[in-house]
Structure formats: C-alpha cells, structure tokens
Design a protein around this motif. Structure first.
Motif, PDB file in Angstrom:
ATOM      1  N   PRO A   1       5.337  -6.011  -6.166  1.00  0.00           N
ATOM      2  CA  PRO A   1       4.525  -4.810  -5.939  1.00  0.00           C
ATOM      3  C   PRO A   1       5.222  -3.515  -6.318  1.00  0.00           C
ATOM      4  O   PRO A   1       4.558  -2.568  -6.782  1.00  0.00           O
ATOM      5  N   TYR A   2       6.534  -3.451  -6.141  1.00  0.00           N
ATOM      6  CA  TYR A   2       7.271  -2.243  -6.538  1.00  0.00           C
ATOM      7  C   TYR A   2       7.115  -1.997  -8.036  1.00  0.00           C
ATOM      8  O   TYR A   2       6.718  -0.905  -8.473  1.00  0.00           O
ATOM      9  N   ALA A   3       7.413  -3.014  -8.851  1.00  0.00           N
ATOM     10  CA  ALA A   3       7.304  -2.862 -10.300  1.00  0.00           C
ATOM     11  C   ALA A   3       5.860  -2.577 -10.714  1.00  0.00           C
ATOM     12  O   ALA A   3       5.604  -1.781 -11.621  1.00  0.00           O
ATOM     13  N   PHE A   4       4.899  -3.233 -10.045  1.00  0.00           N
ATOM     14  CA  PHE A   4       3.495  -3.009 -10.373  1.00  0.00           C
ATOM     15  C   PHE A   4       3.090  -1.568 -10.084  1.00  0.00           C
ATOM     16  O   PHE A   4       2.345  -0.942 -10.852  1.00  0.00           O
ATOM     17  N   SER A   5       3.591  -1.007  -8.974  1.00  0.00           N
ATOM     18  CA  SER A   5       3.280   0.390  -8.654  1.00  0.00           C
ATOM     19  C   SER A   5       3.870   1.330  -9.702  1.00  0.00           C
ATOM     20  O   SER A   5       3.263   2.344 -10.059  1.00  0.00           O
TER      21      SER A   5
ATOM     22  N   VAL B   1       0.831  -1.211   0.000  1.00  0.00           N
ATOM     23  CA  VAL B   1       0.000   0.000   0.000  1.00  0.00           C
ATOM     24  C   VAL B   1       0.863   1.256   0.000  1.00  0.00           C
ATOM     25  O   VAL B   1       0.625   2.203  -0.764  1.00  0.00           O
ATOM     26  N   SER B   2       1.894   1.276   0.834  1.00  0.00           N
ATOM     27  CA  SER B   2       2.781   2.444   0.876  1.00  0.00           C
ATOM     28  C   SER B   2       3.478   2.661  -0.460  1.00  0.00           C
ATOM     29  O   SER B   2       3.677   3.802  -0.901  1.00  0.00           O
ATOM     30  N   PHE B   3       3.856   1.563  -1.115  1.00  0.00           N
ATOM     31  CA  PHE B   3       4.507   1.682  -2.418  1.00  0.00           C
ATOM     32  C   PHE B   3       3.559   2.287  -3.450  1.00  0.00           C
ATOM     33  O   PHE B   3       3.961   3.130  -4.258  1.00  0.00           O
ATOM     34  N   PHE B   4       2.293   1.881  -3.418  1.00  0.00           N
ATOM     35  CA  PHE B   4       1.334   2.448  -4.367  1.00  0.00           C
ATOM     36  C   PHE B   4       1.020   3.901  -4.031  1.00  0.00           C
ATOM     37  O   PHE B   4       0.859   4.730  -4.929  1.00  0.00           O
ATOM     38  N   GLN B   5       0.939   4.211  -2.756  1.00  0.00           N
ATOM     39  CA  GLN B   5       0.671   5.594  -2.380  1.00  0.00           C
ATOM     40  C   GLN B   5       1.784   6.523  -2.848  1.00  0.00           C
ATOM     41  O   GLN B   5       1.534   7.601  -3.376  1.00  0.00           O
ATOM     42  N   THR B   6       3.030   6.095  -2.649  1.00  0.00           N
ATOM     43  CA  THR B   6       4.164   6.938  -3.034  1.00  0.00           C
ATOM     44  C   THR B   6       4.414   6.912  -4.532  1.00  0.00           C
ATOM     45  O   THR B   6       4.532   7.955  -5.175  1.00  0.00           O
ATOM     46  N   ASN B   7       4.474   5.724  -5.106  1.00  0.00           N
ATOM     47  CA  ASN B   7       4.907   5.607  -6.505  1.00  0.00           C
ATOM     48  C   ASN B   7       3.794   5.894  -7.508  1.00  0.00           C
ATOM     49  O   ASN B   7       4.030   6.585  -8.509  1.00  0.00           O
TER      50      ASN B   7
END
Length: 289
Positions: free
Chosen positions: A119-123, A68-74
């Motif tokens: 998740p990083y790449a997906f974001s 969630v944090s990764f999607f919020q930031t990225n």
C-alpha cells in the motif's frame, strides 16, 4: 531571491535538507510541518516559488495495517501540493519511492515496469500519477525523485539500520527479522545533494532514481557496523519473510548522472561511518572502500 517551501521539515530528511539549504543557498526557506492531507492547511501557507515535498508516511509494514492513512497523506497530500503549485505558479520537487516491485533484471532504470506491491508504494504511484496529470494539463513544472532505501542520522528506530544501531548500543545480541533481502541503500546526504542540484535545473517534468548502485543484505550491514563500532555481538535472524518481499534492488542512476551531473558520494561504509560517528559509536578510522 526566491522562496522555497519544504514540507516534512521535521523529518530526518527535512532536517538535513534545511541544514544544507541554510549553508549553501541564499534563498528564503519556509519550514512547514502541516498535515499535508488537510487542504485548509495549505491555504494558510505563504506564496513560494518552489516546493520540496518530503512529507509522507513511509513504513511499509504499517501501510498494510492502515492503507487509508497512507493514501490520505501520500496521495491526497501530493494532490494538495500540486494544487498549491498550480495556484502559486510554483515548481514542485517531490519524493516518491521504489515502485518497481520484484524486478525482472538489475540494475533498475526509471523506465522499468512499475509494479507497486504494497500500500505504501501504491500510494506513491498514485501520487506520481497526480503529478503527471498536473504537469500535462496544468503545466506545473514537476520533478519526481524515486529514492531506493534512504538511511541516516535521525531516522526512526522502526527502520532496519537505526534498529541495528539501537541494539549495538544496548549490547547483548542483535536480532533481525530476515537476513537475506538485499537493498540499495542511499545515504541521506546524497539525497539532499540531488535536491540541491534540482534547485538549479529548470526541468519541466522528469523522474530520477536515487540510489548507490549496489545492494547489501542485513548481514552485510551488521558486519560493517560491528567492524566500524569495534563490537562483536552475536546475531540472530527470526527468518520471518515480509509479505511480498523483494529479494534485491539496485538503482540505475545513469539518467541523473547525464542530466544532473549527480552521482552518490557516499559508499555504504562511508555512510555508516558518518552515521555511527554522529551516534558516538565510531571506534577507529576506516579507509573508504
């Protein structure tokens, strides 16, 4: 004179970019360390002509624990960058990531199939989709840079190369999780050089890979660093394979060479020499090869 906004200005890429902008660019630079996921923080920023959007969460293992944090930031952070550029009629240069998953062939060009497998790449893929929408429907001029594996002085110890350097400094032995996965490592100064090139290129929308065009394993990296630093420490691998590990990556940069006249100037040896010299671990001069 134009005004350039740099997000993520306190990060290791941001710091080096700011140094180079001040040396080679006469434009005014606004250094931003805002929480890019906060829309109100963007509203408080001054009007600028160009945004170089570096701010991101980047450590892949952490993305599995806190997606969630990764999607919020990225993703949301990039949405706010696009919206800022829409309102200010500014252009956007945004750093994405390696998005190709396990490649079917090497080297990998920008039109290769996209398959983010963490998740990083997906974001970052979501961030790219947002950029595409804003370019198509709001006509925001956007260039996306897809770095493969960036390394350089000031990178956090959680990443492979700085973690090895930390162990070299401590002496004793070097421990790594897995000695086999190969990566295309690109030195931070080469990444910054591409961004400086992009400032002088009026591109409406494009995507560029950035890498070195060759891959190296952790074993290769450790061997080179020990040779450069003049050490001979024992090396131990835990043989722990990361979730959805990618065996090898090599970037095809022919598009950047053709359209930007850019290609990497640092070999892996030259980059490691420069990095280790900044860490005061340079044992003796080495010929670039």
């Amino acid at each position: 004179m134009s005004k350039i906004l740099v997000t993520g200005a306190s990060g290791f890429i941001g710091k080096r970019l700011l140094e180079m902008l001040k040396q080679h660019n006469d434009n005014e630079v606004v250094e931003s360390t805002i929480d890019v996921s906060d829309a109100r923080a963007w509203e408080a920023l001054p009007a600028c002509d160009t945004v170089i959007h570096l701010a991101a969460m980047t450590f892949v293992p952490a993305s599995w624990e806190n997606p969630v944090s990764f999607f919020q930031t990225n993703a949301a952070g990039t949405l706010h960058a696009c919206e800022y550029c829409r309102k200010q009629k500014a252009r956007l240069i945004v750093t994405s990531a390696y998005l190709y998953g396990i490649p079917s062939s090497l080297p990998i060009a920008e039109d290769a199939p996209i398959h983010p497998n963490n998740p990083y790449a997906f974001s970052k893929k979501t961030a790219e989709d947002i950029c595409g929408f804003y370019n198509e429907f709001y006509k925001v001029p956007i260039v996306i840079v897809r770095p493969f594996n960036i390394y350089g002085y000031g990178q956090k110890d959680m990443f492979l190369i700085p973690s090895i350097i930390k162990q070299l400094k401590a002496g004793g032995a070097i421990y790594i999780k897995d000695k086999t996965p190969r990566r295309d490592y690109i030195y931070v100064d080469d990444v910054v050089a591409m961004m400086l090139q992009l400032l002088n290129k009026p591109v409406s929308f494009n995507i560029f890979n950035i890498g070195s065009g060759e891959s190296h394993s952790p074993e290769d990296i450790i061997g080179l660093m020990q040779e450069i630093a003049g050490t001979d420490l024992p090396v131990f691998s835990e043989e722990v394979v990361r979730q959805n590990e990618i065996p090898d990556t090599i970037a095809d940069m022919s598009k950047a060479k053709e359209l930007l006249n850019w290609e990497p100037s640092f070999t892996i040896r030259k980059g490691l020499e420069d990095y280790l010299s900044k860490e005061n671990m340079f044992a003796k001069p080495q010929n670039d090869r």
